[in-house]
Design a protein around this motif. Structure first.
Motif, mmCIF file in Angstrom:
data_model
loop_
_atom_site.group_PDB
_atom_site.id
_atom_site.type_symbol
_atom_site.label_atom_id
_atom_site.label_comp_id
_atom_site.label_asym_id
_atom_site.label_seq_id
_atom_site.Cartn_x
_atom_site.Cartn_y
_atom_site.Cartn_z
ATOM 1 N N ALA A 83 0.992 18.476 8.419
ATOM 2 C CA ALA A 83 -0.352 19.029 8.281
ATOM 3 C C ALA A 83 -1.217 18.802 9.522
ATOM 4 N N ASP A 84 -0.755 17.960 10.437
ATOM 5 C CA ASP A 84 -1.521 17.628 11.631
ATOM 6 C C ASP A 84 -0.541 17.403 12.777
ATOM 7 N N LYS A 85 -0.454 18.370 13.676
ATOM 8 C CA LYS A 85 0.549 18.311 14.749
ATOM 9 C C LYS A 85 0.418 17.063 15.623
ATOM 10 N N ARG A 86 -0.780 16.485 15.705
ATOM 11 C CA ARG A 86 -0.960 15.280 16.517
ATOM 12 C C ARG A 86 -0.718 14.016 15.715
ATOM 13 N N GLY A 87 -0.663 14.127 14.405
ATOM 14 C CA GLY A 87 -0.582 12.949 13.556
ATOM 15 C C GLY A 87 0.831 12.562 13.171
ATOM 16 N N VAL A 88 0.923 11.354 12.629
ATOM 17 C CA VAL A 88 2.192 10.860 12.097
ATOM 18 C C VAL A 88 1.952 10.331 10.691
ATOM 19 N N LEU A 89 3.026 10.223 9.968
ATOM 20 C CA LEU A 89 3.002 9.588 8.653
ATOM 21 C C LEU A 89 3.929 8.385 8.705
ATOM 22 N N VAL A 90 3.569 7.352 7.971
ATOM 23 C CA VAL A 90 4.386 6.150 7.886
ATOM 24 C C VAL A 90 5.028 6.153 6.505
ATOM 25 N N ARG A 91 6.352 6.099 6.498
ATOM 26 C CA ARG A 91 7.090 6.177 5.237
ATOM 27 C C ARG A 91 7.861 4.892 4.989
ATOM 28 N N GLU A 133 0.844 -1.203 0.000
ATOM 29 C CA GLU A 133 0.000 0.000 0.000
ATOM 30 C C GLU A 133 0.878 1.252 0.000
ATOM 31 N N LEU A 134 1.936 1.239 0.782
ATOM 32 C CA LEU A 134 2.866 2.378 0.788
ATOM 33 C C LEU A 134 3.559 2.523 -0.567
ATOM 34 N N ARG A 135 3.994 1.424 -1.140
ATOM 35 C CA ARG A 135 4.728 1.467 -2.419
ATOM 36 C C ARG A 135 3.835 1.975 -3.546
ATOM 37 N N ARG A 136 2.571 1.560 -3.532
ATOM 38 C CA ARG A 136 1.635 2.000 -4.576
ATOM 39 C C ARG A 136 1.241 3.461 -4.426
ATOM 40 N N SER A 137 1.471 4.034 -3.253
ATOM 41 C CA SER A 137 1.041 5.414 -3.015
ATOM 42 C C SER A 137 1.888 6.429 -3.782
ATOM 43 N N PRO A 167 6.217 10.458 -1.841
ATOM 44 C CA PRO A 167 7.352 9.935 -1.066
ATOM 45 C C PRO A 167 7.079 8.607 -0.368
ATOM 46 N N TYR A 168 6.083 7.854 -0.823
ATOM 47 C CA TYR A 168 5.764 6.540 -0.280
ATOM 48 C C TYR A 168 5.440 6.600 1.208
ATOM 49 N N GLU A 169 4.519 7.496 1.534
ATOM 50 C CA GLU A 169 4.100 7.613 2.926
ATOM 51 C C GLU A 169 2.603 7.876 3.000
ATOM 52 N N LEU A 170 2.009 7.337 4.062
ATOM 53 C CA LEU A 170 0.579 7.482 4.296
ATOM 54 C C LEU A 170 0.341 7.607 5.792
#
Length: 167
Positions: free
Chosen positions: A106-114, A60-64, A67-70
């Motif tokens: 974009a979201d101070k509480r959020g994280v992205l998975v790369r 899912e990350l690779r298909r995105s 920068p391959y992050e979601l």
């Protein structure tokens, strides 16, 4: 040409001539094929030191695309798991060096998975092995028949994929 399902159908028709078992002619074959594919995929993924769920998240990350992050939320919706399960999966993938977390600007509480470079290499290699194997399965079927089969299976799958109850 006969397969295992032909024998099952004959036996049901002999034992229960009062019921129409024709749905089994299609769906039992789909079910058996799914089990064969699941075993084969597990074998391919094991060759690349991946569990099926790891393949799903990395794919899912690779298909995105770069920068391959979601977000974890987007990953859990794509892989149909709970937030707790996704957190555990991301933790395990991060510990293995296949993904990393970073703050979401974009979201101070959020994280992205790369996806890491190692993760991209692993998923690309697993995908190539999987496609080679799956091509051997489909090789006896001419391209027009493959397209027809894909279209017919789509007709069965679309209503299930869009069903809100998740049954």
């Amino acid at each position: 040409m006969r397969d295992e399902v032909d024998g099952l159908i004959e036996a049901w028709r002999a034992e229960r001539p009062d019921v129409d078992v024709t749905p089994l002619e299609v769906l039992s074959r789909v079910s058996r094929l799914a089990r064969h594919l699941d075993r084969a995929r597990r074998t391919v993924f094991t060759e690349h030191s991946l569990e099926p769920w790891e393949f799903d998240v990395l794919a899912e990350l690779r298909r995105s695309g770069p920068p391959y992050e979601l977000s974890p939320g987007r990953l859990l919706r794509a892989t149909l798991v709970t937030s707790g399960t996704m957190t555990n999966r991301v933790d395990r993938l991060a510990a293995a060096g296949l993904v990393r977390r970073r703050p979401d600007p974009a979201d101070k509480r959020g994280v992205l998975v790369r996806l890491t470079g190692q993760g991209a290499e692993r998923i690309d290699a697993a995908l190539e092995s999987l496609l080679r194997y799956e091509e051997t399965l489909l090789a006896p079927m001419p391209a027009p028949e493959r397209e027809q089969l894909a279209s017919l299976l789509r007709c069965l799958l679309v209503p299930l994929d869009t069903e809100p109850s998740g049954r």
